[in-house]
Motif scaffolding. Structure first.
Motif, PDB file in Angstrom:
ATOM      1  N   PRO A  95       0.808  -1.220   0.000  1.00 51.88           N
ATOM      2  CA  PRO A  95       0.000   0.000   0.000  1.00 51.88           C
ATOM      3  C   PRO A  95       0.845   1.277   0.000  1.00 51.88           C
ATOM      4  CG  PRO A  95      -0.088  -1.078   2.146  1.00 51.88           C
ATOM      5  CD  PRO A  95       0.565  -2.037   1.206  1.00 51.88           C
ATOM      6  N   HIS A  96       2.065   1.202   0.555  1.00 53.78           N
ATOM      7  CA  HIS A  96       2.938   2.369   0.539  1.00 53.78           C
ATOM      8  C   HIS A  96       3.389   2.691  -0.892  1.00 53.78           C
ATOM      9  CE1 HIS A  96       3.178   1.071   4.772  1.00 53.78           C
ATOM     10  NE2 HIS A  96       3.327   2.351   5.023  1.00 53.78           N
ATOM     11  N   ASN A  97       3.645   1.649  -1.682  1.00 49.91           N
ATOM     12  CA  ASN A  97       3.988   1.870  -3.096  1.00 49.91           C
ATOM     13  C   ASN A  97       2.815   2.493  -3.846  1.00 49.91           C
ATOM     14  OD1 ASN A  97       6.666   1.148  -3.472  1.00 49.91           O
ATOM     15  ND2 ASN A  97       6.214  -1.012  -3.741  1.00 49.91           N
ATOM     16  N   LEU A  98       1.620   1.959  -3.618  1.00 53.25           N
ATOM     17  CA  LEU A  98       0.446   2.496  -4.312  1.00 53.25           C
ATOM     18  C   LEU A  98       0.215   3.952  -3.917  1.00 53.25           C
ATOM     19  CD1 LEU A  98      -1.988   2.328  -6.124  1.00 53.25           C
ATOM     20  CD2 LEU A  98      -3.260   1.209  -4.277  1.00 53.25           C
ATOM     21  N   GLY A 184       5.245  -3.370 -13.024  1.00 51.49           N
ATOM     22  CA  GLY A 184       5.062  -4.731 -12.553  1.00 51.49           C
ATOM     23  C   GLY A 184       5.069  -4.876 -11.037  1.00 51.49           C
ATOM     24  N   ASN A 185       4.772  -6.074 -10.602  1.00 53.37           N
ATOM     25  CA  ASN A 185       4.777  -6.448  -9.183  1.00 53.37           C
ATOM     26  C   ASN A 185       6.151  -6.214  -8.558  1.00 53.37           C
ATOM     27  OD1 ASN A 185       5.590  -8.933  -7.283  1.00 53.37           O
ATOM     28  ND2 ASN A 185       3.458  -8.417  -6.905  1.00 53.37           N
ATOM     29  N   GLU A 186       6.167  -5.854  -7.259  1.00 50.45           N
ATOM     30  CA  GLU A 186       7.412  -5.524  -6.573  1.00 50.45           C
ATOM     31  C   GLU A 186       8.463  -6.636  -6.648  1.00 50.45           C
ATOM     32  OE1 GLU A 186       4.124  -3.349  -4.245  1.00 50.45           O
ATOM     33  OE2 GLU A 186       4.394  -5.306  -5.176  1.00 50.45           O
ATOM     34  N   GLY A 187       8.024  -7.878  -6.621  1.00 51.65           N
ATOM     35  CA  GLY A 187       8.981  -8.981  -6.622  1.00 51.65           C
ATOM     36  C   GLY A 187       9.193  -9.641  -7.965  1.00 51.65           C
ATOM     37  N   SER A 212      17.266  -3.631  -9.442  1.00 57.05           N
ATOM     38  CA  SER A 212      15.901  -3.154  -9.657  1.00 57.05           C
ATOM     39  C   SER A 212      15.639  -1.939  -8.776  1.00 57.05           C
ATOM     40  CB  SER A 212      14.873  -4.253  -9.343  1.00 57.05           C
ATOM     41  OG  SER A 212      14.913  -4.594  -7.970  1.00 57.05           O
ATOM     42  N   LEU A 213      14.602  -1.175  -9.136  1.00 54.80           N
ATOM     43  CA  LEU A 213      14.197  -0.006  -8.378  1.00 54.80           C
ATOM     44  C   LEU A 213      12.853  -0.254  -7.707  1.00 54.80           C
ATOM     45  CD1 LEU A 213      15.009   2.883 -10.891  1.00 54.80           C
ATOM     46  CD2 LEU A 213      16.229   2.370  -8.774  1.00 54.80           C
ATOM     47  N   ASN A 214      12.596   0.472  -6.631  1.00 59.30           N
ATOM     48  CA  ASN A 214      11.279   0.469  -6.020  1.00 59.30           C
ATOM     49  C   ASN A 214      10.231   0.840  -7.073  1.00 59.30           C
ATOM     50  OD1 ASN A 214       9.102   2.405  -4.750  1.00 59.30           O
ATOM     51  ND2 ASN A 214       9.688   0.991  -3.146  1.00 59.30           N
ATOM     52  N   ALA A 218      10.441   3.821  -9.948  1.00 57.23           N
ATOM     53  CA  ALA A 218      10.425   3.513 -11.381  1.00 57.23           C
ATOM     54  C   ALA A 218       9.271   4.231 -12.079  1.00 57.23           C
ATOM     55  CB  ALA A 218      10.310   2.008 -11.587  1.00 57.23           C
ATOM     56  N   THR A 219       8.114   4.259 -11.421  1.00 56.50           N
ATOM     57  CA  THR A 219       6.961   4.959 -11.992  1.00 56.50           C
ATOM     58  C   THR A 219       7.275   6.427 -12.213  1.00 56.50           C
ATOM     59  OG1 THR A 219       5.431   3.450 -10.864  1.00 56.50           O
ATOM     60  CG2 THR A 219       4.523   5.521 -11.688  1.00 56.50           C
ATOM     61  N   GLY A 220       7.887   7.064 -11.207  1.00 54.37           N
ATOM     62  CA  GLY A 220       8.219   8.481 -11.320  1.00 54.37           C
ATOM     63  C   GLY A 220       9.157   8.767 -12.470  1.00 54.37           C
ATOM     64  N   ILE A 221      10.163   7.920 -12.644  1.00 51.42           N
ATOM     65  CA  ILE A 221      11.140   8.120 -13.716  1.00 51.42           C
ATOM     66  C   ILE A 221      10.472   8.018 -15.084  1.00 51.42           C
ATOM     67  CG2 ILE A 221      13.176   7.122 -14.846  1.00 51.42           C
ATOM     68  CD1 ILE A 221      14.142   6.315 -12.017  1.00 51.42           C
ATOM     69  N   ILE A 222       9.688   6.967 -15.294  1.00 54.02           N
ATOM     70  CA  ILE A 222       9.056   6.744 -16.599  1.00 54.02           C
ATOM     71  C   ILE A 222       7.981   7.798 -16.875  1.00 54.02           C
ATOM     72  CG2 ILE A 222       7.791   5.120 -18.043  1.00 54.02           C
ATOM     73  CD1 ILE A 222      10.563   4.157 -17.476  1.00 54.02           C
ATOM     74  N   VAL A 223       7.154   8.091 -15.880  1.00 52.35           N
ATOM     75  CA  VAL A 223       6.072   9.060 -16.076  1.00 52.35           C
ATOM     76  C   VAL A 223       6.629  10.426 -16.446  1.00 52.35           C
ATOM     77  CG1 VAL A 223       4.334  10.421 -14.840  1.00 52.35           C
ATOM     78  CG2 VAL A 223       4.282   7.932 -14.715  1.00 52.35           C
ATOM     79  N   TYR A 224       7.662  10.868 -15.741  1.00 45.42           N
ATOM     80  CA  TYR A 224       8.188  12.196 -16.043  1.00 45.42           C
ATOM     81  C   TYR A 224       8.977  12.231 -17.346  1.00 45.42           C
ATOM     82  CZ  TYR A 224       6.366  14.729 -12.116  1.00 45.42           C
ATOM     83  OH  TYR A 224       5.497  15.364 -11.264  1.00 45.42           O
ATOM     84  N   GLU A 225       9.512  11.105 -17.772  1.00 42.81           N
ATOM     85  CA  GLU A 225      10.110  11.036 -19.109  1.00 42.81           C
ATOM     86  C   GLU A 225       9.015  11.194 -20.162  1.00 42.81           C
ATOM     87  OE1 GLU A 225      12.844  10.848 -22.139  1.00 42.81           O
ATOM     88  OE2 GLU A 225      13.212  11.059 -19.982  1.00 42.81           O
ATOM     89  N   ALA A 226       7.859  10.559 -19.905  1.00 42.00           N
ATOM     90  CA  ALA A 226       6.740  10.685 -20.840  1.00 42.00           C
ATOM     91  C   ALA A 226       6.246  12.134 -20.905  1.00 42.00           C
ATOM     92  CB  ALA A 226       5.592   9.764 -20.409  1.00 42.00           C
ATOM     93  N   ILE A 227       6.188  12.794 -19.754  1.00 46.49           N
ATOM     94  CA  ILE A 227       5.758  14.190 -19.711  1.00 46.49           C
ATOM     95  C   ILE A 227       6.732  15.061 -20.496  1.00 46.49           C
ATOM     96  CG2 ILE A 227       5.348  16.177 -18.216  1.00 46.49           C
ATOM     97  CD1 ILE A 227       3.207  13.998 -17.989  1.00 46.49           C
TER      98      ILE A 227
END
Length: 231
Positions: A95-98, A184-187, A212-214, A218-227
């Motif tokens: 839930p902390h990741n979400l 993807g899933n954390e593990g 691997s990254l948390n 990873a979401t932050g890196i990819i999302v802001y690259e898309a932006i």
């Protein structure tokens, strides 16, 4: 559902969402929140710290609200923009990741987040606390089948960008147009079925010893690259 924390309370009060009851520490001193609760005629129960701790398993900051269960959005409400950007979470469990992903996506202006109904973390009090109020300002859809959802998105003009160690460098992908980014899933990462459904696989280079990254990072890196790519 119980939600807790000052930022969450302020966002809920700001939007005028329904609050069933408020549980507040007897020495709670945030007059803005108390005044807003009183103005909205919310029933306030003043409690000891021990009583609050029994209601919420986390840092409640002296305030807990009883609210209706979270209402998920219809995915069709996320896809109408010609440059819509959606994040799909492939069975995340933490839930902390979400909560952190919700906060990042709201800050970046993502149109919505998609989570699966089964074998996945759902929106709960911890998610709301970690998202620091951002949950009130972003759409989240909960779907029965991720693979069918991806097919639906493709039928509506979306390109699907998955994430994995073995793929194209994330900054070499064209993120213009309708894009859905899969985390993807954390593990175990993305499932094979979802991986096979992706049009592109984005990879973030690992220079250190870890491989691997948390998920939220990873979401932050990819999302802001898309932006950045869309400007």
């Amino acid at each position: 559902m119980y939600v807790f924390g000052k930022n969450v309370a302020l966002e809920i009060l700001k939007k005028g969402d329904k609050i069933k009851k408020a549980y507040i520490y007897k020495d709670f001193n945030d007059r803005n929140i108390i005044s807003a609760l009183q103005k909205s005629k919310i029933c306030i129960n003043y409690c000891t710290k021990m009583e609050l701790d029994k209601l919420a398993n986390g840092n409640h900051q002296g305030i807990i609200l009883s609210v209706p269960d979270y209402e998920y959005a219809d995915i069709s409400k996320m896809i109408n923009n010609e440059d819509a950007l959606i994040v799909i979470l492939d069975h995340l469990e933490d839930p902390h990741n979400l909560g952190a992903i919700i906060r990042t996506c709201e800050a970046a202006g993502v149109n919505g987040i998609v989570i699966p109904k089964d074998r996945s973390v759902s929106v709960n009090s911890t998610v709301m606390k970690v998202s620091a109020g951002a949950l009130e300002n972003i759409k989240i859809a909960c779907v029965t089948n991720l693979n069918n959802t991806i097919k639906y998105l493709k039928d509506n003009g979306f390109w699907i960008v998955g994430t994995d160690m073995l793929g194209t460098p994330y900054d070499k992908i064209d993120y213009r147009g309708k894009i859905a980014i899969v985390i993807g899933n954390e593990g175990s990462g993305m499932s094979k079925l979802i991986t096979d459904s992706c049009d592109f696989i984005a990879s973030i280079p690992m220079r250190g010893e870890i491989n691997s990254l948390n998920a939220s990072v990873a979401t932050g890196i990819i999302v802001y690259e898309a932006i950045k790519c869309r400007k």
